[in-house]
Design a protein around this motif. Structure first.
Motif, PDB file in Angstrom:
ATOM      1  N   PHE A   1      -7.665   9.109  -2.104  1.00 53.80           N
ATOM      2  CA  PHE A   1      -7.265   7.766  -2.523  1.00 53.80           C
ATOM      3  C   PHE A   1      -6.798   7.868  -3.962  1.00 53.80           C
ATOM      4  CE2 PHE A   1      -8.944   3.666  -4.475  1.00 53.80           C
ATOM      5  CZ  PHE A   1      -7.795   2.947  -4.175  1.00 53.80           C
ATOM      6  N   LEU A   2      -5.527   7.493  -4.218  1.00 53.18           N
ATOM      7  CA  LEU A   2      -4.894   7.695  -5.523  1.00 53.18           C
ATOM      8  C   LEU A   2      -4.382   6.376  -6.078  1.00 53.18           C
ATOM      9  CD1 LEU A   2      -2.620  10.652  -4.317  1.00 53.18           C
ATOM     10  CD2 LEU A   2      -4.885  10.873  -5.297  1.00 53.18           C
ATOM     11  N   THR A   3      -4.340   6.261  -7.413  1.00 53.07           N
ATOM     12  CA  THR A   3      -3.770   5.087  -8.062  1.00 53.07           C
ATOM     13  C   THR A   3      -2.894   5.528  -9.232  1.00 53.07           C
ATOM     14  OG1 THR A   3      -5.614   4.788  -9.614  1.00 53.07           O
ATOM     15  CG2 THR A   3      -5.803   3.712  -7.470  1.00 53.07           C
ATOM     16  N   LYS A   4      -1.985   4.635  -9.629  1.00 49.95           N
ATOM     17  CA  LYS A   4      -1.079   4.936 -10.737  1.00 49.95           C
ATOM     18  C   LYS A   4      -0.627   3.633 -11.367  1.00 49.95           C
ATOM     19  CE  LYS A   4       3.230   6.373 -10.047  1.00 49.95           C
ATOM     20  NZ  LYS A   4       4.117   5.621 -10.985  1.00 49.95           N
ATOM     21  N   SER A   5      -0.542   3.611 -12.695  1.00 49.36           N
ATOM     22  CA  SER A   5       0.019   2.458 -13.391  1.00 49.36           C
ATOM     23  C   SER A   5       1.517   2.674 -13.581  1.00 49.36           C
ATOM     24  CB  SER A   5      -0.667   2.270 -14.754  1.00 49.36           C
ATOM     25  OG  SER A   5      -0.398   3.381 -15.602  1.00 49.36           O
ATOM     26  N   ASP A   6       2.239   1.576 -13.766  1.00 52.58           N
ATOM     27  CA  ASP A   6       3.692   1.680 -13.947  1.00 52.58           C
ATOM     28  C   ASP A   6       4.055   2.462 -15.198  1.00 52.58           C
ATOM     29  OD1 ASP A   6       4.309   0.362 -11.631  1.00 52.58           O
ATOM     30  OD2 ASP A   6       4.449  -1.616 -12.564  1.00 52.58           O
TER      31      ASP A   6
ATOM     32  N   ASN B   1       2.673   5.122 -16.279  1.00 53.51           N
ATOM     33  CA  ASN B   1       2.223   6.511 -16.190  1.00 53.51           C
ATOM     34  C   ASN B   1       2.958   7.202 -15.056  1.00 53.51           C
ATOM     35  OD1 ASN B   1       0.805   8.926 -16.249  1.00 53.51           O
ATOM     36  ND2 ASN B   1      -1.169   7.928 -16.561  1.00 53.51           N
ATOM     37  N   GLU B   2       3.433   8.424 -15.291  1.00 48.72           N
ATOM     38  CA  GLU B   2       4.163   9.158 -14.268  1.00 48.72           C
ATOM     39  C   GLU B   2       3.233   9.944 -13.349  1.00 48.72           C
ATOM     40  OE1 GLU B   2       7.054  11.632 -16.126  1.00 48.72           O
ATOM     41  OE2 GLU B   2       8.247   9.952 -16.907  1.00 48.72           O
ATOM     42  N   THR B   3       1.972  10.078 -13.698  1.00 48.30           N
ATOM     43  CA  THR B   3       1.041  10.874 -12.905  1.00 48.30           C
ATOM     44  C   THR B   3       0.037   9.977 -12.189  1.00 48.30           C
ATOM     45  OG1 THR B   3      -0.425  11.149 -14.817  1.00 48.30           O
ATOM     46  CG2 THR B   3       1.239  12.864 -14.435  1.00 48.30           C
ATOM     47  N   TRP B   4      -0.506  10.515 -11.102  1.00 45.44           N
ATOM     48  CA  TRP B   4      -1.486   9.791 -10.296  1.00 45.44           C
ATOM     49  C   TRP B   4      -2.903  10.175 -10.708  1.00 45.44           C
ATOM     50  CZ3 TRP B   4      -0.286   6.201  -6.485  1.00 45.44           C
ATOM     51  CH2 TRP B   4       1.065   6.109  -6.148  1.00 45.44           C
ATOM     52  N   ILE B   5      -3.843   9.269 -10.430  1.00 44.96           N
ATOM     53  CA  ILE B   5      -5.265   9.513 -10.670  1.00 44.96           C
ATOM     54  C   ILE B   5      -5.977   9.530  -9.315  1.00 44.96           C
ATOM     55  CG2 ILE B   5      -7.396   8.603 -11.676  1.00 44.96           C
ATOM     56  CD1 ILE B   5      -5.715   7.317 -13.860  1.00 44.96           C
TER      57      ILE B   5
ATOM     58  N   ALA C   1     -11.047  -5.036 -15.667  1.00 50.56           N
ATOM     59  CA  ALA C   1     -10.375  -4.184 -16.654  1.00 50.56           C
ATOM     60  C   ALA C   1      -9.667  -2.996 -16.007  1.00 50.56           C
ATOM     61  CB  ALA C   1     -11.389  -3.692 -17.691  1.00 50.56           C
ATOM     62  N   ASP C   2     -10.073  -2.612 -14.795  1.00 47.95           N
ATOM     63  CA  ASP C   2      -9.441  -1.481 -14.107  1.00 47.95           C
ATOM     64  C   ASP C   2      -8.127  -1.864 -13.434  1.00 47.95           C
ATOM     65  OD1 ASP C   2     -11.504   0.349 -14.710  1.00 47.95           O
ATOM     66  OD2 ASP C   2     -12.702  -0.419 -13.040  1.00 47.95           O
ATOM     67  N   LEU C   3      -7.907  -3.142 -13.169  1.00 47.30           N
ATOM     68  CA  LEU C   3      -6.761  -3.576 -12.371  1.00 47.30           C
ATOM     69  C   LEU C   3      -5.406  -3.179 -12.957  1.00 47.30           C
ATOM     70  CD1 LEU C   3      -7.960  -7.103 -11.173  1.00 47.30           C
ATOM     71  CD2 LEU C   3      -8.120  -4.904 -10.011  1.00 47.30           C
ATOM     72  N   PRO C   4      -5.189  -3.193 -14.295  1.00 47.44           N
ATOM     73  CA  PRO C   4      -3.880  -2.777 -14.815  1.00 47.44           C
ATOM     74  C   PRO C   4      -3.512  -1.332 -14.477  1.00 47.44           C
ATOM     75  CG  PRO C   4      -5.082  -4.018 -16.485  1.00 47.44           C
ATOM     76  CD  PRO C   4      -6.042  -3.758 -15.369  1.00 47.44           C
ATOM     77  N   GLU C   5      -4.484  -0.510 -14.097  1.00 46.73           N
ATOM     78  CA  GLU C   5      -4.213   0.873 -13.737  1.00 46.73           C
ATOM     79  C   GLU C   5      -3.906   1.038 -12.255  1.00 46.73           C
ATOM     80  OE1 GLU C   5      -4.060   3.219 -16.073  1.00 46.73           O
ATOM     81  OE2 GLU C   5      -4.485   1.635 -17.532  1.00 46.73           O
ATOM     82  N   LEU C   6      -3.819  -0.093 -11.510  1.00 49.49           N
ATOM     83  CA  LEU C   6      -3.647  -0.026 -10.058  1.00 49.49           C
ATOM     84  C   LEU C   6      -2.313  -0.634  -9.618  1.00 49.49           C
ATOM     85  CD1 LEU C   6      -6.768   0.437 -10.352  1.00 49.49           C
ATOM     86  CD2 LEU C   6      -7.011  -0.719  -8.172  1.00 49.49           C
TER      87      LEU C   6
ATOM     88  N   ARG D   1       0.202   0.933  -8.438  1.00 50.74           N
ATOM     89  CA  ARG D   1       0.560   1.571  -7.169  1.00 50.74           C
ATOM     90  C   ARG D   1      -0.676   2.275  -6.613  1.00 50.74           C
ATOM     91  NH1 ARG D   1       5.790   0.948  -6.213  1.00 50.74           N
ATOM     92  NH2 ARG D   1       5.575   2.071  -4.244  1.00 50.74           N
ATOM     93  N   ILE D   2      -0.788   2.243  -5.291  1.00 56.05           N
ATOM     94  CA  ILE D   2      -1.896   2.916  -4.617  1.00 56.05           C
ATOM     95  C   ILE D   2      -1.339   3.839  -3.545  1.00 56.05           C
ATOM     96  CG2 ILE D   2      -3.629   1.131  -5.050  1.00 56.05           C
ATOM     97  CD1 ILE D   2      -3.045   0.011  -2.278  1.00 56.05           C
ATOM     98  N   ALA D   3      -2.084   4.879  -3.230  1.00 58.60           N
ATOM     99  CA  ALA D   3      -1.656   5.824  -2.199  1.00 58.60           C
ATOM    100  C   ALA D   3      -2.871   6.365  -1.463  1.00 58.60           C
ATOM    101  CB  ALA D   3      -0.849   6.977  -2.812  1.00 58.60           C
TER     102      ALA D   3
END
Length: 363
Positions: free
Chosen positions: A128-133, A135-139, A160-165, A167-169
């Motif tokens: 389960f991965l997430t990425k902010s707009d 950032n070019e890399t996934w977490i 506070a975590d929502l801005p980092e989400l 995109r999800i994969a």
């Protein structure tokens, strides 16, 4: 009192407990008397006995005591697992990613739990991965295996975590253990996550896998990858007819056996007709093309429900200039004139929503 390493705890909402051997990312890893570790949220652990000051609080001290003779008996290291019970006709994949609020009445301050629902007879090895707009890399938020017919708690999120989400994969491969099975191609699903939905009560909707409304994304439905899937190596094969999920006997560990709820005919279906909810990318579409697409979606939903008398559908069209609402009312006055129409609840859906009740009037 928060549990510490070495404390003896019991689980608040589950059966079991043991000694805390490790704490990481708000998760306590609890070892039972057989040395088997169970991950559990810290807030779900109740301390029943504190660690003795003289006892070293290390994993080795709890899980790997000194044994005489030093030669380990392999039979004692192996935890005997209960056999997985397959559901009838359960070889079709149904995979759902869902977000459940801790407090639906206070969404602005609520935390959220992310779950992966595996409604199938297959094990899923997934990430389960997430990425902010920005950032070019996934977490990687979670990587592991989920058993057949289970829903797995992936992570706990704060506002506070929502801005980092942005995109999800979800990526996964499916398999069975100790038996033959039909191979399924690997799947990778990626989509944009509108995090503003987490602050809107009407965006949390009833779901057959949860007791309270959630924000849910179908990853695979009846062996078919859903919209947003960007990498699928081949067509998933169709299998047996639709099934009912039975609760497995296997004891869940930070997981929950999934159990579908019966759909109530009185529960309204909510359909958001904003073009941003229907299409990920509508760049280049004219206003007329957008309106036609929205009306086609409206007709599709109506036609699917015309044989369900009493069914209520909430269409969210927005206020704006009223063009979409006028087009919907025209459809209802001529094409679906037997159906009941009224403004939807302002308290639940705000301005710009219409409730349609499917009716068949005797003439």
């Amino acid at each position: 009192m928060a549990a510490q390493i070495g404390d003896t705890v019991r689980f608040l909402n589950d059966i079991g407990g043991g000694v805390v051997v490790k704490i990481k990312d708000n998760m306590a890893y609890v070892a039972d008397e057989d040395g088997f570790e169970t991950p559990m949220l810290l807030r779900e652990c109740v301390v029943v006995a504190q660690a003795k000051p003289s006892a070293p609080k290390t994993v080795e001290a709890v899980v790997k005591p000194v044994v005489t003779p030093p030669v380990a008996d392999k039979s004692t290291d192996k935890v005997e697992e209960e056999p997985i019970e397959e559901t009838e006709c359960g070889d079709k994949l149904n995979v759902v990613l869902a977000f459940e609020a801790h407090d639906l009445k206070r969404l602005s301050n609520s935390g959220f739990d992310a779950y992966l629902v595996n409604d199938s007879n297959y094990y899923l090895y997934f990430t389960f991965l997430t990425k902010s707009d920005g950032n070019e890399t996934w977490i990687t938020r979670y990587a592991g295996v989920v058993e057949p017919n289970f829903q797995l708690l992936l992570t706990e999120l704060s506002v506070a975590d929502l801005p980092e989400l942005d995109r999800i994969a979800v990526q996964f491969i499916s398999f069975k253990r100790d038996k033959g099975f039909g191979i399924k191609p690997p799947v990778a699903y990626e989509t944009r996550l509108d995090t503003t939905k987490f602050a809107k009560l009407h965006c949390f909707r009833e779901n057959v896998y949860f007791d309270q409304p959630v924000i849910a994304y179908d990853i695979v439905k009846d062996d078919e990858p859903q919209r947003g899937s960007v990498v699928v190596t081949s067509e998933l094969t169709a299998s047996a007819p639709e099934k009912q999920i039975q609760k497995p006997k296997a004891k869940p560990v930070q997981r929950h056996a999934i159990s579908k709820k019966a759909q109530k005919n009185t529960d309204p279906e909510v359909v958001d007709l904003h073009i941003g909810e229907l299409l990920d990318n509508y760049t280049g579409m004219s206003n007329a093309e957008i309106l036609n697409y929205q009306i086609d979606k409206f007709r599709e939903v109506m036609d699917e429900n015309m044989r369900n008398p009493g069914k209520r559908i909430i269409f969210i069209h927005g206020k704006g200039e009223g063009v979409l609402r006028q087009a919907i009312m025209k459809e209802l006055n001529y094409r679906y004139k037997d159906c009941g129409v009224q403004d939807a609840s302002f308290r639940e859906y705000g301005y710009g929503a219409t409730q349609v009740t499917i009716e068949r009037k005797v003439r």
